[in-house]
Design a protein around this motif. Structure first.
Motif, PDB file in Angstrom:
ATOM      1  N   LEU A 132       0.840  -0.867  -0.172  1.00 60.77           N
ATOM      2  CA  LEU A 132       0.255  -0.017  -0.426  1.00 60.77           C
ATOM      3  C   LEU A 132       1.103   1.340   0.422  1.00 60.77           C
ATOM      4  CD1 LEU A 132      -3.086  -0.693   2.529  1.00 60.77           C
ATOM      5  CD2 LEU A 132      -2.498  -1.445  -0.325  1.00 60.77           C
ATOM      6  N   THR A 135       2.558   1.317  -3.978  1.00 58.20           N
ATOM      7  CA  THR A 135       1.476   1.608  -4.877  1.00 58.20           C
ATOM      8  C   THR A 135       0.589   2.912  -4.310  1.00 58.20           C
ATOM      9  OG1 THR A 135      -0.253   0.645  -3.816  1.00 58.20           O
ATOM     10  CG2 THR A 135       1.362  -0.593  -5.461  1.00 58.20           C
ATOM     11  N   LEU A 136      -0.088   3.356  -3.268  1.00 56.06           N
ATOM     12  CA  LEU A 136      -0.339   4.351  -3.212  1.00 56.06           C
ATOM     13  C   LEU A 136      -0.093   5.761  -2.687  1.00 56.06           C
ATOM     14  CD1 LEU A 136      -3.734   3.092  -0.940  1.00 56.06           C
ATOM     15  CD2 LEU A 136      -3.620   3.075  -3.302  1.00 56.06           C
ATOM     16  N   ARG A 138       2.859   6.503  -3.562  1.00 56.39           N
ATOM     17  CA  ARG A 138       3.890   5.988  -4.086  1.00 56.39           C
ATOM     18  C   ARG A 138       5.650   6.679  -3.951  1.00 56.39           C
ATOM     19  NH1 ARG A 138       0.679   9.319  -8.034  1.00 56.39           N
ATOM     20  NH2 ARG A 138      -1.348   8.626  -8.754  1.00 56.39           N
ATOM     21  N   ARG A 231      -6.810  -2.828 -12.183  1.00 51.95           N
ATOM     22  CA  ARG A 231      -6.532  -2.316 -10.927  1.00 51.95           C
ATOM     23  C   ARG A 231      -5.159  -2.948 -10.340  1.00 51.95           C
ATOM     24  NH1 ARG A 231     -10.702  -4.346  -6.365  1.00 51.95           N
ATOM     25  NH2 ARG A 231     -10.549  -5.530  -7.383  1.00 51.95           N
ATOM     26  N   TRP A 233      -3.003  -0.581  -8.521  1.00 55.23           N
ATOM     27  CA  TRP A 233      -2.134  -0.920  -7.235  1.00 55.23           C
ATOM     28  C   TRP A 233      -3.159  -2.096  -6.610  1.00 55.23           C
ATOM     29  CZ3 TRP A 233      -5.669  -1.797  -2.630  1.00 55.23           C
ATOM     30  CH2 TRP A 233      -7.322  -1.448  -3.145  1.00 55.23           C
ATOM     31  N   TRP A 234      -3.749  -2.683  -6.656  1.00 52.84           N
ATOM     32  CA  TRP A 234      -4.026  -4.287  -6.215  1.00 52.84           C
ATOM     33  C   TRP A 234      -3.675  -5.253  -6.361  1.00 52.84           C
ATOM     34  CZ3 TRP A 234      -5.134  -6.041  -1.392  1.00 52.84           C
ATOM     35  CH2 TRP A 234      -6.029  -7.042  -1.871  1.00 52.84           C
ATOM     36  N   THR A 237       0.233  -5.028  -4.757  1.00 56.37           N
ATOM     37  CA  THR A 237      -0.039  -4.968  -3.304  1.00 56.37           C
ATOM     38  C   THR A 237       0.358  -6.732  -3.279  1.00 56.37           C
ATOM     39  OG1 THR A 237      -1.522  -3.083  -2.779  1.00 56.37           O
ATOM     40  CG2 THR A 237      -1.250  -4.438  -0.744  1.00 56.37           C
TER      41      THR A 237
ATOM     42  N   ARG B 328       3.973  11.858  -2.916  1.00 57.21           N
ATOM     43  CA  ARG B 328       2.789  11.773  -3.598  1.00 57.21           C
ATOM     44  C   ARG B 328       2.814  12.372  -4.842  1.00 57.21           C
ATOM     45  NH1 ARG B 328      -1.628  10.056  -2.795  1.00 57.21           N
ATOM     46  NH2 ARG B 328      -2.592  11.230  -3.001  1.00 57.21           N
TER      47      ARG B 328
END
Lengths: 369, 349
Positions: A132, A135-136, A138, A231, A233-234, A237, B328
Motif C-alpha cells: 500500500l 502503490t498508494l 507512491r 487495478r 495498485w491491488w 499489493t 505523492r
C-alpha cells in the motif's frame, strides 16, 4: 465469409504454424529462463563427478530439502520483481518469523497452530503495508522495503536483545527437519521438499490464472495495464503479500534447520534476488518464468555445494557468486537484446518459416454477387 | 534542475496547489531538516543539555562527512539511472589499502592515498563498463562487484590491518572551530560535483542519460561515457570515505563499510534528498540535506540514549515517511497542454 471468423479454424492455422514440441523445447532452453535449467544440470553433473555419493537418491533429496527455504523465498521474490518492484524486507521478515516462533511457542505443543496462524497473518500484514505504501503513497518500493527491513530488524533485535533464544517445541521443528520415513528408494521424503513442491505448483497455477497474466502485464507496462482496466495498485499489493508470505514459509522451515537466532535470514533478500535474476527474470518486470526463479535458487545452492566439494575456502564463496551473477545477467541481457532486434540468423529463419496462411474461404475468390 | 529554472512555472502550479506544491523537493528536504533541528533542540533541552553547543555541532558535522562523501557519489550514479551497492565494500577496501601502505610512516601518505583512490577508480571503471557495455542492470552489476570484493576482503584480512601515522590521523581529528576538516573536504567535493553537474558537458549528459537513455543516445550523447564517469566518481568518493575512516580509526578494517550500512543508507539519503530513484532528476544540494537529517537523527538519539536497536526502527520509519511526504506530489511541473487545466502528467515511481 463466416468461416474465417470461426475460432476453431483460427486455432487450426495457429497449430499448423507452431513448431514441433521438440523444437519449441530446444528454443526454450536458449532463453535465459530455460538456460538456468541447463546451468543447473551442468552443475549437478559436476558435483556428482566430484563426489559420486551425491548422486544417491537419499543425499540428493536432502539437497533439495536444504535448498527449499531459499527456493520458496525466490518464488516469493519473483512475484514482486516481475511486477516491476523490489522486496528488500524479505530477510527481516524471515528473521522476525523465526524469532516469533521461538518466543511464542516455547515448549507448549498446543500453541503451535495458533502461532502458525499468527505468523501468516503477520506476514500478510507486512506485505500489505509494503504494497500500500508503494502503490498508494507512491514511495519507490526500494525505499519502502528498505525502511521496513531496518524497522523490522530493529524491533526484533530490540525484543530479543540480539541474543539467541530457546528452541520451540519439537513438533514445530519437525516441519523443517522431519519427513515421511520408510519410503522405498528415497528412504525419506523431507517435509520441506513436499512444501516446496506444493508452493511451486501453487505459484505455477497462479501465474496461469488471470491474476498472473495481469501481474506480468503490470510489470511490463503499468500505464498500459491501467488503461486496459487492471487495478494496478491491488495487483502489486498482492504481489508484496505473496512475497512476505513466502518469506514466512521459509522462516518456518528455517526454524527446523537452523534454530532460533537473530542472524537467521540475514542477507536473504539479496540471495533471493540473485536467484530470481539468475533464473532469467528481468529486473524492472514483465519477463520471466516462476519455476526458472526456483531453478535459479537451486543453481546457486548447487554452485556452493560444488565449491565445497572442490575444497574452495568458504570465504571465496561471495566472490564466485558475484562473478556468476554478473556473467549470467550479462549473457541474458545480450540474448534478450538479440531477440528484440531480430538480428540473429535464427530469428530471421524463424520469421521466414511461418508460411502457412488460412485457406481462403469459399466464395472469396469467386467474386460472388 | 527544478530549483533554479522553474520559477515562472512554479507560479502557475501555485494557483492550483497552494504553498506546499510551490516548494521544490530540495526546499522540502531542508524544511524537514529544520523540523528535525527544532524537535531535536527541544528534546535535547529536556535532558538538560545544549543541542547547539560547539561539541555537539562538531559531533553532528563529523557524522555527516563519511555518509556525505558516499551519498554525493551515489547521487551521480542514481542521476544517471544506475545504482551502486558496492560502495560499502569499496570503503572498507580503501581503508585497508590506505592504512596498509602507510604502515605508520608519514612519507608513505601520498602513495597510500594515490593507490587507494586509484584502485577505487578501477573498481568504479569496471562497474561502469559492466553497466554500460554489457547492459547489466546497475543493481546486479554492483551487487556482484560488492560480493567479489567482500570475498577478497574475507579471504585476505582477518581483522584490522595497517597503521595510519599521526600526521594522517590529524585529518580526522582537527577542525576549524566547531567545523571538522573532514566535513570541509566533503563540502569541497560536493561543490566540485555541483560545478561538474551544472557547468560541464559530462554533467548535462548525466542528467540527459538518466532522464531517458534512448532519447539521449539518439540526440548524440555518448551514453557509456556518462555512465562510466558517474560510476568512477562514485567509487573514488567511496574510497575517500574509506581513507577518512582509516584516519579516524588509525587502522584499516575489512568490516568498517558494511557495519555502517553505507550502501543502503546512502541510497536512502539520496532519495530523501529528492532525487528520483529512476534517475534524471535531483540535486547534490538535496542529498546533503538528506545526509544532514540522518546525522541529526543519530545525534539526537545518542544524546537521548535510545536503545541502539530502536535507532534502526526510527531510521526506517523516517526514511519512508519523509519520502512519502513528497513522493505523492506531481513530479513533472509542466503546464497543461491539452484540455482543461490542472491536469498534470505524473511520473509513477
Amino acid at each position: 465469409m463466416s468461416t474465417i471468423l470461426d475460432p476453431a479454424a483460427g486455432r487450426a492455422v495457429l497449430q499448423q504454424n507452431r513448431a514441433g514440441r521438440g523444437e519449441r523445447f530446444l528454443r526454450g532452453l536458449r532463453t535465459p529462463g530455460g538456460g538456468v535449467f541447463v546451468l543447473l544440470v551442468v552443475l549437478l553433473v559436476a558435483i556428482v563427478i566430484q563426489n559420486p555419493s551425491f548422486g544417491e537418491p537419499e543425499s540428493f533429496i536432502r539437497f533439495i530439502g536444504r535448498t527449499a527455504p531459499i527456493a520458496i523465498a525466490a518464488i516469493g521474490q519473483y512475484f514482486v520483481i516481475v511486477s516491476g518492484e523490489f522486496d528488500l524486507s524479505m530477510g527481516s521478515v524471515v528473521t522476525m518469523q523465526v524469532i516469533v516462533a521461538g518466543n511464542l511457542i516455547g515448549d507448549d505443543d498446543s500453541k503451535v497452530i495458533p502461532v502458525l496462524v499468527l505468523m501468516f497473518v503477520l506476514g500478510a500484514v507486512i506485505g500489505l503495508i509494503n504494497g500500500l505504501v508503494t502503490t498508494l503513497l507512491r514511495v519507490p518500493s526500494f525505499i519502502v522495503t528498505l525502511g521496513m527491513m531496518l524497522a523490522l530488524l530493529g524491533l526484533v533485535l530490540f525484543w530479543t536483545g540480539g541474543a539467541a533464544q530457546g528452541n520451540p517445541a519439537d513438533s514445530f521443528r519437525q516441519i523443517g527437519r522431519g519427513g515421511i520415513e520408510d519410503v522405498p528408494v528415497l528412504e525419506i521424503i523431507p517435509y520441506p521438499v513436499i512444501i516446496l513442491a506444493a508452493v511451486a505448483v501453487l505459484a505455477f497455477w497462479l501465474m496461469r490464472r488471470p491474476y498472473g497474466r495481469t501481474l506480468l502485464a503490470v510489470g511490463d507496462n503499468d500505464v498500459a495495464a491501467a488503461l486496459t482496466g487492471a487495478r494496478v495498485w491491488w495487483v502489486r499489493t498482492r504481489a508484496f503479500m505473496l512475497s512476505s508470505l513466502a518469506a514466512t514459509v521459509s522462516g518456518i522451515l528455517l526454524v527446523g534447520y537452523a534454530g532460533v537466532h537473530p542472524s537467521v535470514g540475514r542477507g536473504y533478500e539479496f540471495t533471493a534476488i540473485t536467484a530470481v535474476v539468475l533464473g532469467g527474470v528481468v529486473l524492472g518486470g514483465g519477463r520471466g518464468w516462476v519455476l526458472s526463479a526456483a531453478a535459479g535458487a537451486f543453481a546457486l545452492e548447487a554452485l556452493f555445494t560444488l565449491l565445497n566439494f572442490m575444497g574452495v575456502a568458504s570465504t571465496w564463496r561471495n566472490t564466485v557468486q558475484g562473478v556468476i551473477i554478473i556473467v549470467a545477467v550479462a549473457a541474458a541481457a545480450q540474448s534478450w537484446q538479440r531477440k528484440r532486434r531480430g538480428g540473429s540468423a535464427a530469428a530471421h529463419s524463424e520469421q521466414q518459416r511461418i508460411t502457412a496462411a488460412p485457406e481462403p474461404a469459399e466464395g472469396t475468390d469467386k467474386g460472388g454477387n | 534542475m527544478t530549483t533554479t529554472s522553474s520559477a515562472p512555472r512554479a507560479k502557475q502550479t501555485a494557483q492550483a496547489g497552494g504553498f506546499f506544491a510551490r516548494l521544490s523537493s530540495t526546499q522540502i528536504v531542508y524544511l524537514v531538516a529544520l523540523l528535525v533541528l527544532i524537535a531535536g533542540s527541544i528534546l535535547v533541552a529536556t535532558t538538560g543539555r545544549n543541542f547547539f553547543s560547539p561539541g555537539n555541532i562538531s559531533a553532528i558535522l563529523t557524522g555527516t562527512s563519511v555518509l556525505g562523501f558516499i551519498a554525493i557519489g551515489q547521487t551521480l550514479v542514481i542521476l544517471v539511472g544506475s545504482l551502486d551497492l558496492s560502495v560499502s565494500y569499496v570503503t572498507s577496501l580503501a581503508s585497508l589499502i590506505g592504512a596498509g601502505v602507510m604502515a605508520n610512516q608519514s612519507g608513505n601518505v601520498p602513495a597510500a592515498v594515490a593507490l587507494a583512490l586509484g584502485i577505487s577508480a578501477v573498481i568504479g571503471l569496471m562497474n561502469g563498463l559492466i553497466v554500460a557495455g554489457l547492459k547489466v542492470h546497475g543493481f546486479i552489476a554492483t551487487l556482484g562487484m560488492g560480493l567479489i570484493i567482500s570475498g577478497y576482503l574475507a579471504t585476505n584480512y582477518k581483522g584490522s590491518f595497517g597503521q595510519a601515522p599521526l600526521s594522517f590521523r590529524l585529518i580526522g581529528a582537527t577542525g576549524l572551530g566547531p567545523v571538522p576538516i573532514s566535513t570541509l573536504e566533503m563540502l569541497a567535493c560536493a561543490a566540485l560535483v555541483l560545478l561538474m553537474l551544472h557547468r560541464t558537458r559530462i554533467g548535462h549528459h548525466i542528467y540527459a542519460v538518466g532522464g531517458n537513455r534512448d532519447v539521449a543516445r539518439m540526440s548524440g550523447v555518448r551514453v557509456p561515457g556518462a555512465v562510466i564517469a558517474a560510476h568512477v566518481i562514485c567509487s573514488v568518493l567511496a574510497g575517500m570515505a574509506g581513507l577518512l575512516l582509516a584516519s579516524r580509526l588509525g587502522v584499516g578494517s575489512p568490516t568498517v563499510g558494511t557495519q555502517g550500512g553505507y550502501d543502503l543508507l546512502s541510497i536512502a539519503a539520496v532519495v530523501l534528498g529528492g532525487t528520483l530513484l529512476a534517475g534524471g532528476k535531483g540535486s547534490v544540494v538535496g542529498t546533503l540535506g538528506g545526509v544532514l537529517i540522518f546525522a541529526m537523527l543519530d545525534n539526537i538519539m545518542s544524546v537521548l540514549q535510545i536503545n541502539p536497536f530502536m535507532k534502526d526502527v526510527v531510521r526506517g520509519v523516517v526514511i519512508v515517511v519523509a519520502v512519502a511526504v513528497y513522493a505523492r506530489r506531481t513530479i513533472v511541473t509542466r503546464p497543461p497542454r491539452f484540455g482543461h487545466g490542472g491536469h498534470q502528467q505524473e511520473i509513477q515511481p
